[in-house]
Design a protein around this motif. Structure first.
Motif, PDB file in Angstrom:
ATOM      1  N   LYS A 276       8.637   2.019   1.881  1.00 44.04           N
ATOM      2  CA  LYS A 276       8.682   3.389   1.353  1.00 44.04           C
ATOM      3  C   LYS A 276       8.366   3.363  -0.130  1.00 44.04           C
ATOM      4  O   LYS A 276       8.426   2.318  -0.781  1.00 44.04           O
ATOM      5  CB  LYS A 276      10.048   4.032   1.597  1.00 44.04           C
ATOM      6  CG  LYS A 276      11.253   3.327   1.001  1.00 44.04           C
ATOM      7  CD  LYS A 276      12.535   4.013   1.451  1.00 44.04           C
ATOM      8  CE  LYS A 276      13.792   3.300   0.960  1.00 44.04           C
ATOM      9  NZ  LYS A 276      14.003   3.422  -0.492  1.00 44.04           N
ATOM     10  N   TYR A 300      -1.855   3.868  10.692  1.00 39.00           N
ATOM     11  CA  TYR A 300      -0.986   4.586   9.745  1.00 39.00           C
ATOM     12  C   TYR A 300      -1.698   5.785   9.122  1.00 39.00           C
ATOM     13  O   TYR A 300      -1.069   6.796   8.807  1.00 39.00           O
ATOM     14  CB  TYR A 300      -0.422   3.634   8.687  1.00 39.00           C
ATOM     15  CG  TYR A 300      -1.262   3.412   7.454  1.00 39.00           C
ATOM     16  CD1 TYR A 300      -1.130   4.252   6.338  1.00 39.00           C
ATOM     17  CD2 TYR A 300      -2.148   2.345   7.366  1.00 39.00           C
ATOM     18  CE1 TYR A 300      -1.878   4.037   5.189  1.00 39.00           C
ATOM     19  CE2 TYR A 300      -2.900   2.124   6.232  1.00 39.00           C
ATOM     20  CZ  TYR A 300      -2.764   2.974   5.136  1.00 39.00           C
ATOM     21  OH  TYR A 300      -3.493   2.767   4.006  1.00 39.00           O
ATOM     22  N   ARG A 301      -3.012   5.700   8.977  1.00 38.98           N
ATOM     23  CA  ARG A 301      -3.749   6.855   8.427  1.00 38.98           C
ATOM     24  C   ARG A 301      -3.764   8.015   9.420  1.00 38.98           C
ATOM     25  O   ARG A 301      -3.753   9.178   9.020  1.00 38.98           O
ATOM     26  CB  ARG A 301      -5.169   6.440   8.054  1.00 38.98           C
ATOM     27  CG  ARG A 301      -5.232   5.484   6.854  1.00 38.98           C
ATOM     28  CD  ARG A 301      -6.666   5.205   6.435  1.00 38.98           C
ATOM     29  NE  ARG A 301      -6.724   4.325   5.274  1.00 38.98           N
ATOM     30  CZ  ARG A 301      -6.710   2.993   5.347  1.00 38.98           C
ATOM     31  NH1 ARG A 301      -6.651   2.408   6.538  1.00 38.98           N
ATOM     32  NH2 ARG A 301      -6.745   2.248   4.262  1.00 38.98           N
ATOM     33  N   LEU A 304      -0.464   9.675   8.981  1.00 36.96           N
ATOM     34  CA  LEU A 304      -0.507  10.521   7.782  1.00 36.96           C
ATOM     35  C   LEU A 304      -1.240  11.824   8.060  1.00 36.96           C
ATOM     36  O   LEU A 304      -0.767  12.914   7.705  1.00 36.96           O
ATOM     37  CB  LEU A 304      -1.209   9.779   6.644  1.00 36.96           C
ATOM     38  CG  LEU A 304      -0.373   8.889   5.727  1.00 36.96           C
ATOM     39  CD1 LEU A 304      -1.285   8.079   4.819  1.00 36.96           C
ATOM     40  CD2 LEU A 304       0.602   9.719   4.897  1.00 36.96           C
ATOM     41  N   ALA A 305      -2.404  11.711   8.713  1.00 36.04           N
ATOM     42  CA  ALA A 305      -3.228  12.896   8.961  1.00 36.04           C
ATOM     43  C   ALA A 305      -2.522  13.901   9.861  1.00 36.04           C
ATOM     44  O   ALA A 305      -2.765  15.106   9.756  1.00 36.04           O
ATOM     45  CB  ALA A 305      -4.560  12.481   9.582  1.00 36.04           C
ATOM     46  N   GLY A 307       0.687  14.425   9.815  1.00 33.45           N
ATOM     47  CA  GLY A 307       1.885  14.932   9.154  1.00 33.45           C
ATOM     48  C   GLY A 307       3.163  14.171   9.441  1.00 33.45           C
ATOM     49  O   GLY A 307       4.265  14.731   9.308  1.00 33.45           O
ATOM     50  N   ASP A 309       6.361  11.901   8.920  1.00 32.95           N
ATOM     51  CA  ASP A 309       7.238  11.456   7.838  1.00 32.95           C
ATOM     52  C   ASP A 309       7.471   9.959   7.917  1.00 32.95           C
ATOM     53  O   ASP A 309       7.652   9.295   6.886  1.00 32.95           O
ATOM     54  CB  ASP A 309       8.594  12.171   7.913  1.00 32.95           C
ATOM     55  CG  ASP A 309       8.462  13.673   7.834  1.00 32.95           C
ATOM     56  OD1 ASP A 309       7.757  14.155   6.924  1.00 32.95           O
ATOM     57  OD2 ASP A 309       9.057  14.373   8.670  1.00 32.95           O
ATOM     58  N   MET A 324       0.328   1.330   2.445  1.00 34.68           N
ATOM     59  CA  MET A 324       1.234   2.303   3.051  1.00 34.68           C
ATOM     60  C   MET A 324       2.202   2.865   2.017  1.00 34.68           C
ATOM     61  O   MET A 324       2.465   4.071   1.964  1.00 34.68           O
ATOM     62  CB  MET A 324       2.028   1.642   4.193  1.00 34.68           C
ATOM     63  CG  MET A 324       1.207   1.261   5.395  1.00 34.68           C
ATOM     64  SD  MET A 324       2.183   0.242   6.543  1.00 34.68           S
ATOM     65  CE  MET A 324       1.147   0.274   8.003  1.00 34.68           C
ATOM     66  N   SER A 327       0.611   5.343  -0.167  1.00 33.76           N
ATOM     67  CA  SER A 327       0.246   6.582   0.519  1.00 33.76           C
ATOM     68  C   SER A 327       1.403   7.577   0.589  1.00 33.76           C
ATOM     69  O   SER A 327       1.193   8.761   0.835  1.00 33.76           O
ATOM     70  CB  SER A 327      -0.236   6.269   1.938  1.00 33.76           C
ATOM     71  OG  SER A 327       0.870   5.961   2.784  1.00 33.76           O
ATOM     72  N   LEU A 329       3.750   7.350   2.875  1.00 29.47           N
ATOM     73  CA  LEU A 329       4.284   7.325   4.234  1.00 29.47           C
ATOM     74  C   LEU A 329       5.405   6.296   4.339  1.00 29.47           C
ATOM     75  O   LEU A 329       5.280   5.177   3.836  1.00 29.47           O
ATOM     76  CB  LEU A 329       3.168   6.963   5.221  1.00 29.47           C
ATOM     77  CG  LEU A 329       3.538   6.890   6.699  1.00 29.47           C
ATOM     78  CD1 LEU A 329       3.931   8.264   7.229  1.00 29.47           C
ATOM     79  CD2 LEU A 329       2.371   6.302   7.510  1.00 29.47           C
TER      80      LEU A 329
END
Length: 376
Positions: A276, A300-301, A304-305, A307, A309, A324, A327, A329
């Motif tokens: 984190k 992981y992208r 992210l795309a 939404g 958490d 990560m 980013s 995330l």
């Protein structure tokens, strides 16, 4: 029973075609004509698992991870790995593998993870396949309708989501007059026949249509079966989407620390890795969760795309963890071994098929812990 009979309902539910490119799924060692009396479900095929299979007299090891994943240069007893293959062969044990196809399929491993974490409104994380669907309608005498439904279901007609052997039936009357050259199953040449028939409707994936039609011609009692095939409208469920990973919602937001405890409890973990942003509090609220078993850090992208958490996956690479972290995330790495859920859940499915088909076969889950990591 034959191994091919045992595998048939699984491959109807979880076809090998769902697997990601270059992945191996299916029978890796043995024969589809082998006689099966006892089955051992396991995540990994390791020497200790093979010893267990020999001890309990298992004919089939059903695994998530293929034992042959690198080229084999020799089969000797001078190291545990190659000796394991000799033991499998000498004891006539068959090995069947379900890998990324069980990750992709609806009601497969990633959906089972979501159930364990109490996620709602679950969606696919990354689409892997979009399949065109057809509608097949067959008119068949009532006397042969059950036989036709069963045969076409085995040929993979009527599969949708978590269900297989799906069809819709309506009753009516078929009318026909055989010509002098005909060889009718029912009726006489040049005489009108009126037969109680069923109109049976199936959804069929385009790739299975040729084999379904071939089966229909083989099973149908008529010399000239009456049937219809047409495309379903893509706007009205005319396509079937498959994909890897899942994303869903918690019933209510949880603090990160509380959600971590849920993950550890669900997967029976004493620890996990947390990635984190620096300074982010463990009181951060979590609502939307993405997950993919195995080593899926590349997704992981996608998380992210969509939404997310939090994204949960195993074996995160050190430098990818830095990306990560930057980013924003939150990523939880519980390790690869959480996929062991596969063995218990697949046994549950097979218990249902065993009951429905009145099989005389013993189903067991391996008691060997194949997790190679120990935290000290």
């Amino acid at each position: 029973m034959k191994l091919r009979e045992f595998i048939a309902p699984f491959e109807a539910y979880c076809p090998k075609e769902l697997a990601l490119e270059k992945d191996f799924c299916g029978l890796q060692i043995g024969s589809l004509d082998a006689e099966i009396q006892k089955v051992l479900f396991t995540l990994d095929v390791r020497p200790q698992v093979v010893e267990e299979a020999i001890r309990i007299g298992a004919d089939l090891i059903f695994a998530k991870h293929a034992p042959i994943f690198r080229p084999i240069n020799q089969l000797t007893d001078n190291n545990p790995q190659s000796k394991m293959f000799l033991d499998i062969l000498q004891n006539h044990i068959n090995v069947y593998v379900a890998h990324t196809n069980i990750d992709v399929v609806t009601d497969g491993l990633n959906d089972w993870f979501c159930e364990a974490l109490d996620l709602n409104e679950v969606e696919i994380l990354q689409k892997t396949q979009t399949k065109a669907l057809k509608k097949l309608i067959v008119y068949v005498p009532e006397t042969h309708a059950d036989q036709l439904r069963q045969a076409l279901g085995e040929a993979k007609a009527g599969m949708l989501g978590n269900y297989h052997h799906m069809s819709y039936t309506s009753n009516g009357q078929g009318r026909f007059t055989p010509s002098a050259q005909a060889n009718p199953t029912i009726g006489q040449a040049e005489q009108l026949s009126i037969v109680a028939e069923e109109k049976v409707e199936f959804i069929v994936e385009n790739q299975y249509l040729p084999s379904v039609l071939q089966t229909m011609y083989r099973v149908h009692p008529y010399e000239e079966p009456a049937f219809e095939v047409y495309d379903l409208n893509p706007a009205s469920n005319g396509t079937k989407v498959e994909g890897i990973g899942r994303i869903g919602q918690l019933a209510e937001p949880l603090e990160l620390s509380t959600f971590i405890d849920r993950v550890k409890s669900a997967f029976h973990l004493n620890h996990l890795k947390v990635i984190k942003a620096n300074g982010l509090s463990n009181k951060q609220l979590i609502s939307r969760v993405a997950i993919c078993g195995g080593s899926a850090e590349k997704l992981y992208r996608d998380a992210l795309a969509k939404g997310a958490d939090v994204f949960i996956t195993g074996d995160v690479y050190y430098h990818t963890a830095h990306d990560m972290q930057e980013s924003g995330l939150i990523v939880l790495d519980p390790g690869h071994h959480i996929e062991v859920l596969f063995a218990d859940k697949l046994k549950e499915k097979y218990e249902q098929w065993k009951l429905a088909n009145k099989w005389q076969v013993d189903l067991m889950v391996s008691t060997v812990n194949t997790d190679p990591f120990e935290i000290i």
